[in-house]
Motif scaffolding. Structure first.
Motif: not given
Length: 124
Positions: A34, A72, A74, A79, A96
Motif C-alpha cells: 500500500m 497499516r 491488517n 492504511l 492511497c
C-alpha cells in the motif's frame, strides 16, 4: 473489485498534524503493498510513502522523511498516514494506492488501484 476510500484530510496550520486513513475492501489486504501519493495543483502525482503487506517494510520520499509515518492495520483493512510538522508545500490531494506485489514501488504506473483522494491544505 478493489475499493479504496480515503478520509482525514482538512485545513491545518503550518507545524500542525493530520492523520489520513484509507479503508480498503475487495482485496486480501495483507497481500498488497500500500502507498500514499499526492498531487498539488498543476503538478504531477508524486510518491509519498509505501508499506509492505505485513507492515515490516516502509519507504518514504525524501521530502517527508522524518515528518510522516505510514502504517497499516491488517485486521481493519486500513492504511494510515500520520503527518507531523506540516508545511505549506505539503498542500495537495492525497491518494492511497494498492499493488498486488512485494516491491515498494515509488512510481504511479506500478499501482493498480486508487482511491478518490482527500484534500490536505496547510496554511502559512
Amino acid at each position: 473489485q478493489v475499493q479504496l476510500v480515503e478520509s482525514g484530510g482538512g485545513l491545518v496550520q503550518a507545524g500542525g498534524s493530520l492523520r489520513l486513513s484509507c479503508a480498503a475492501s475487495g482485496l486480501t489486504f495483507s497481500m498488497y503493498v500500500m502507498a500514499w501519493f499526492r498531487q498539488a495543483p498543476g503538478k504531477e502525482r508524486e510518491f509519498v510513502a509505501a508499506i509492505s503487506g505485513n507492515g515490516g517494510g516502509t519507504n518514504y520520499a525524501n521530502s517527508v522523511k522524518g515528518r510522516f509515518t505510514i502504517s497499516r492495520d491488517n485486521a481493519k483493512n486500513t492504511l494510515y498516514l500520520h503527518m507531523n510538522s506540516l508545511k505549506p508545500e505539503d498542500t495537495a490531494v492525497y491518494y492511497c494506492a494498492a499493488d498486488r506485489g512485494i516491491v515498494l514501488y515509488t512510481t504511479v504506473a506500478k499501482y493498480d488501484s486508487w482511491g478518490q483522494g482527500t484534500q490536505v491544505t496547510v496554511s502559512s
